[in-house]
Motif scaffolding. Structure first.
Motif, mmCIF file in Angstrom:
data_model
loop_
_atom_site.group_PDB
_atom_site.id
_atom_site.type_symbol
_atom_site.label_atom_id
_atom_site.label_comp_id
_atom_site.label_asym_id
_atom_site.label_seq_id
_atom_site.Cartn_x
_atom_site.Cartn_y
_atom_site.Cartn_z
ATOM 1 N N ASP A 92 0.855 -1.195 0.000
ATOM 2 C CA ASP A 92 0.000 0.000 0.000
ATOM 3 C C ASP A 92 0.888 1.240 0.000
ATOM 4 O OD1 ASP A 92 -2.132 1.696 0.098
ATOM 5 O OD2 ASP A 92 -2.666 1.293 2.183
ATOM 6 N N GLY A 93 1.159 1.770 -1.180
ATOM 7 C CA GLY A 93 2.011 2.943 -1.280
ATOM 8 C C GLY A 93 3.480 2.580 -1.208
ATOM 9 N N LYS B 8 9.103 4.391 -7.830
ATOM 10 C CA LYS B 8 8.536 3.972 -6.552
ATOM 11 C C LYS B 8 7.526 2.862 -6.794
ATOM 12 C CE LYS B 8 9.348 8.317 -4.129
ATOM 13 N NZ LYS B 8 8.772 9.380 -3.283
#
Length: 385
Positions: free
Chosen positions: A242-243, A259
């Protein structure tokens, strides 16, 4: 690293896309500087022929002899030879002599524990390395994954006897999925929960299908089904991310960053060899563990830096490219007019963020394991100055 498949005289072209493919062939790994020179071992590729390279290391053992020769005037002396032999034996056995007492002392290593670098058999499958490198902490899904990964070792047993071990692996994975399903679901990112639930359902059905394959004693069908199930496991594990899990140091924020993960398909054209078709190497870049290095590589691909470039080295150890023609060394950043460099970037297993600018040896971390080790065929990295 593995023997290279393309002929040394080759050219490349590449394109990038974001997203992790179901069956990655490459992993982006320990990334050094400069950022332009790419050294890769190309193992899982789409080529029509794979030449095998064998190297031999013939070692000679040396022995000390007393050479006997006859004839007048030679300087051989039985007395000298006997003394030499006695001295040799004395050096080997070291008996206490002349009234001295003998003592034994433990030998202290010059560099402690440097030889103990990998505990247990190294993981050689690039897909497994990518799965284990994801920034997640969910024991339940790992307990499903491990017995499925272990099927690879079970299949090393000859004949249908291997199926008994495979059956134990499958039962262990099925039991772990049943008992840990709720914990697995709780680990999914909220935005990916629906997809994760569907994938878990497919995994459960696939495990039942694999059980039937074993009951039918169809050994040849095991490995393809194992690969399918591990792809489901990998998808579930990706849905747990998550992220981006940490902050990249501020000094590198002005560099291209990745990322997450991305794939690059690199087409290598083989020159002067009609027996080998063009090859396509699928490279998986892991920005979770090397965001600066992966981001730099994607940026150079999108700038077409590698397009048409010759393979500069293919010697059985590495396949290397990245040095452009002309006086420039590497990529000249148009915004600065200077050659771009990036830091050494290493993610240590258990750490929250990568180490920058220092080797593990310089930090005294001799036993540290990296998240992306050079164990797998097809490992890719950047060459350091």
């Amino acid at each position: 690293f593995v023997p290279p498949y393309p002929h040394p005289e080759t050219t490349t072209s590449s394109s990038a896309s974001i997203g992790l493919p179901p069956t990655p062939c490459f992993i982006g790994t320990v990334p050094p500087s400069p950022p332009h020179r790419m050294a890769a071992a190309l193992a899982s590729s789409r080529c029509c022929r794979r030449p095998s390279l064998l190297t031999t290391d013939r070692r000679r053992s040396s022995v000390a002899r007393c050479a006997l020769s006859g004839g007048k005037g030679n300087s051989f002396s039985w007395k000298e030879c006997a003394i030499s032999v006695a001295l040799s034996v004395g050096l080997i056995t070291v008996p206490p002599t002349f009234g001295w007492s003998a003592h034994a002392y433990p030998l202290e290593p010059v560099i402690p524990d440097i030889s103990v670098l990998i505990s247990g058999p190294p993981i050689k499958d690039p897909g497994a390395l990518l799965r284990y490198a994801l920034p997640i902490d969910n024991k339940a899904i790992r307990e499903v994954q491990k017995p499925l990964e272990d099927i690879t070792d079970s299949l090393k047993v000859s004949g249908v006897r291997a199926l008994d071990s495979v059956e134990r692996n499958v039962r262990q994975a099925s039991r772990a999925l049943t008992n840990g399903r709720s914990l697995i679901l709780s680990g999914l990112a909220e935005s990916k929960r629906a997809n994760g639930e569907k994938t878990l359902d497919k995994l459960a059905v696939g495990l039942e299908e694999l059980q039937r394959i074993i009951e039918d004693r169809n050994r040849n069908a095991v490995a393809p089904k194992q690969k399918e199930l591990l792809n489901y496991v990998g998808t579930v594990e990706e849905d747990m991310v998550d992220g981006f899990p940490y902050e990249v140091p501020e000094e590198y924020n002005n560099m291209p960053l990745l990322k997450g993960r991305a794939t690059v398909d690199m087409t290598v054209k083989i020159k002067d060899n009609p027996n080998v078709e063009d090859c396509v190497f699928r490279i998986v870049l892991d920005g979770y563990n090397a965001p600066v290095t992966s981001g730099n590589f994607v940026d150079l691909v999108e700038r077409k830096f590698y397009d048409g470039m010759e393979i500069q080295r293919a010697d059985g150890f590495v396949v290397q490219t990245g040095d452009p023609e002309g006086p420039a060394e590497g990529f000249i950043d148009p915004s600065t007019g200077k050659s771009r460099t990036i830091p050494l970037e290493i993610m240590v297993d258990g750490d929250k963020a990568p180490i920058y600018g220092e080797t593990l040896e310089e930090l005294g971390l001799y036993k540290a394991q990296t998240k992306l080790p050079f164990n797998a065929f097809g490992t890719m990295a950047m060459a350091r100055e």
